[in-house]
Design a protein around this motif. Structure first.
Motif, mmCIF file in Angstrom:
data_model
loop_
_atom_site.group_PDB
_atom_site.id
_atom_site.type_symbol
_atom_site.label_atom_id
_atom_site.label_comp_id
_atom_site.label_asym_id
_atom_site.label_seq_id
_atom_site.Cartn_x
_atom_site.Cartn_y
_atom_site.Cartn_z
ATOM 1 N N ILE A 166 45.657 9.784 -7.674
ATOM 2 C CA ILE A 166 45.420 11.153 -7.259
ATOM 3 C C ILE A 166 46.147 11.383 -5.942
ATOM 4 N N GLN A 167 46.817 12.524 -5.845
ATOM 5 C CA GLN A 167 47.496 12.857 -4.600
ATOM 6 C C GLN A 167 47.231 14.309 -4.250
ATOM 7 N N VAL A 168 47.373 14.612 -2.990
ATOM 8 C CA VAL A 168 47.236 15.980 -2.509
ATOM 9 C C VAL A 168 48.330 16.227 -1.475
ATOM 10 N N THR A 169 48.888 17.437 -1.510
ATOM 11 C CA THR A 169 49.896 17.832 -0.540
ATOM 12 C C THR A 169 49.316 18.932 0.333
ATOM 13 N N ALA A 170 49.468 18.782 1.627
ATOM 14 C CA ALA A 170 49.004 19.781 2.593
ATOM 15 C C ALA A 170 50.209 20.507 3.162
ATOM 16 N N ASN A 171 50.218 21.835 3.004
ATOM 17 C CA ASN A 171 51.263 22.690 3.560
ATOM 18 C C ASN A 171 50.662 23.442 4.736
ATOM 19 N N VAL A 172 51.204 23.199 5.928
ATOM 20 C CA VAL A 172 50.640 23.780 7.146
ATOM 21 C C VAL A 172 51.633 24.766 7.753
ATOM 22 N N PHE A 198 49.553 12.913 0.519
ATOM 23 C CA PHE A 198 48.691 11.735 0.575
ATOM 24 C C PHE A 198 48.513 11.222 -0.845
ATOM 25 N N ASP A 199 48.886 9.956 -1.084
ATOM 26 C CA ASP A 199 48.829 9.338 -2.411
ATOM 27 C C ASP A 199 47.707 8.324 -2.510
ATOM 28 N N GLY A 200 47.363 7.967 -3.750
ATOM 29 C CA GLY A 200 46.405 6.893 -3.992
ATOM 30 C C GLY A 200 44.978 7.245 -3.635
ATOM 31 N N LEU A 201 44.635 8.524 -3.692
ATOM 32 C CA LEU A 201 43.282 8.941 -3.333
ATOM 33 C C LEU A 201 42.320 8.748 -4.496
ATOM 34 N N LYS A 202 41.037 8.689 -4.178
ATOM 35 C CA LYS A 202 39.978 8.525 -5.180
ATOM 36 C C LYS A 202 39.366 9.884 -5.504
ATOM 37 N N ASP A 203 38.631 9.935 -6.587
ATOM 38 C CA ASP A 203 37.858 11.115 -6.965
ATOM 39 C C ASP A 203 36.612 11.117 -6.089
ATOM 40 N N LYS A 251 32.427 21.290 6.602
ATOM 41 C CA LYS A 251 33.170 22.540 6.448
ATOM 42 C C LYS A 251 34.606 22.320 5.991
ATOM 43 N N SER A 252 35.090 21.112 6.106
ATOM 44 C CA SER A 252 36.482 20.812 5.780
ATOM 45 C C SER A 252 36.666 20.002 4.504
ATOM 46 N N SER A 253 35.589 19.570 3.870
ATOM 47 C CA SER A 253 35.732 18.625 2.755
ATOM 48 C C SER A 253 36.281 19.264 1.482
ATOM 49 N N PHE A 254 36.975 18.437 0.709
ATOM 50 C CA PHE A 254 37.557 18.815 -0.578
ATOM 51 C C PHE A 254 37.635 17.563 -1.438
ATOM 52 N N ASN A 255 37.810 17.746 -2.745
ATOM 53 C CA ASN A 255 37.978 16.621 -3.663
ATOM 54 C C ASN A 255 39.381 16.711 -4.251
ATOM 55 N N PRO A 256 40.236 15.713 -4.029
ATOM 56 C CA PRO A 256 41.609 15.774 -4.517
ATOM 57 C C PRO A 256 41.721 15.758 -6.042
ATOM 58 N N ALA A 257 40.648 15.410 -6.752
ATOM 59 C CA ALA A 257 40.685 15.482 -8.209
ATOM 60 C C ALA A 257 40.608 16.936 -8.672
ATOM 61 N N ALA A 258 40.119 17.822 -7.791
ATOM 62 C CA ALA A 258 39.957 19.229 -8.147
ATOM 63 C C ALA A 258 41.058 20.118 -7.561
ATOM 64 N N VAL A 259 41.776 19.627 -6.576
ATOM 65 C CA VAL A 259 42.820 20.422 -5.928
ATOM 66 C C VAL A 259 43.999 19.519 -5.595
ATOM 67 N N ASP A 260 45.223 19.978 -5.868
ATOM 68 C CA ASP A 260 46.379 19.135 -5.568
ATOM 69 C C ASP A 260 47.204 19.655 -4.392
ATOM 70 N N THR A 261 46.912 20.885 -3.931
ATOM 71 C CA THR A 261 47.624 21.460 -2.798
ATOM 72 C C THR A 261 46.638 22.135 -1.858
ATOM 73 N N LEU A 262 46.820 21.877 -0.581
ATOM 74 C CA LEU A 262 46.017 22.534 0.459
ATOM 75 C C LEU A 262 46.948 23.387 1.294
#
Length: 146
Positions: free
Chosen positions: A29-35, A80-85, A128-139
């Protein structure tokens, strides 16, 4: 059963287990953050990923991942790669003086530009900041400045 038949049966058994094992066990699981929203290109954007509330936004050593990237153009992205659910929270700060530290006042309110995975302003918290990378792939994160 002779030796070659036994090897064939063993190989078929291993292949069946491999094909029936859930593919999710191998998924990365991975997530990309665009700031966006940096007020200047001086310094760096520091991306700090936490997998629990311990040390969130105050102790960089408790982070599961930390990336420091130069600010070039309108925004910066980090993957960020290799994340868990599981629940994570991402904190980003604008380290304008390149000292690698997030500056706060005596009550913990940010003195530098900051952002987080759910775009709330004020004192950062894991809840207030938490998310699950299994449910979202881009922040998409918007920086804010005190």
């Amino acid at each position: 059963m002779d030796v070659s038949s036994s090897r064939i049966a063993s190989t078929i058994g291993i292949a069946l287990v491999a094909f029936t094992y859930p593919l999710s066990a191998f998924a990365q699981i991975q997530v990309t953050a665009n700031v966006t929203g940096f007020t200047s290109q001086s310094g760096n954007a520091v991306f700090v990923l936490y997998d629990g509330k311990k040390g969130f936004a105050s102790d960089l050593d408790t982070a599961v991942s930390l990336q420091t990237l130069p600010i070039q153009g309108a925004g910066v992205s980090a993957t960020f790669d290799g994340l868990k659910d599981s629940d994570y929270a991402l904190f980003v700060f604008h380290d304008e003086d390149n000292n690698g530290e997030f500056k706060t006042n005596w009550i913990g309110f940010p003195k530098e530009g900051a952002g987080n995975s759910n775009n709330h302003q004020g004192m950062p918290s894991f809840a207030k900041s938490s998310f699950n990378p299994a449910a979202v792939d881009t922040l998409d994160i918007e920086m804010w400045y005190p």
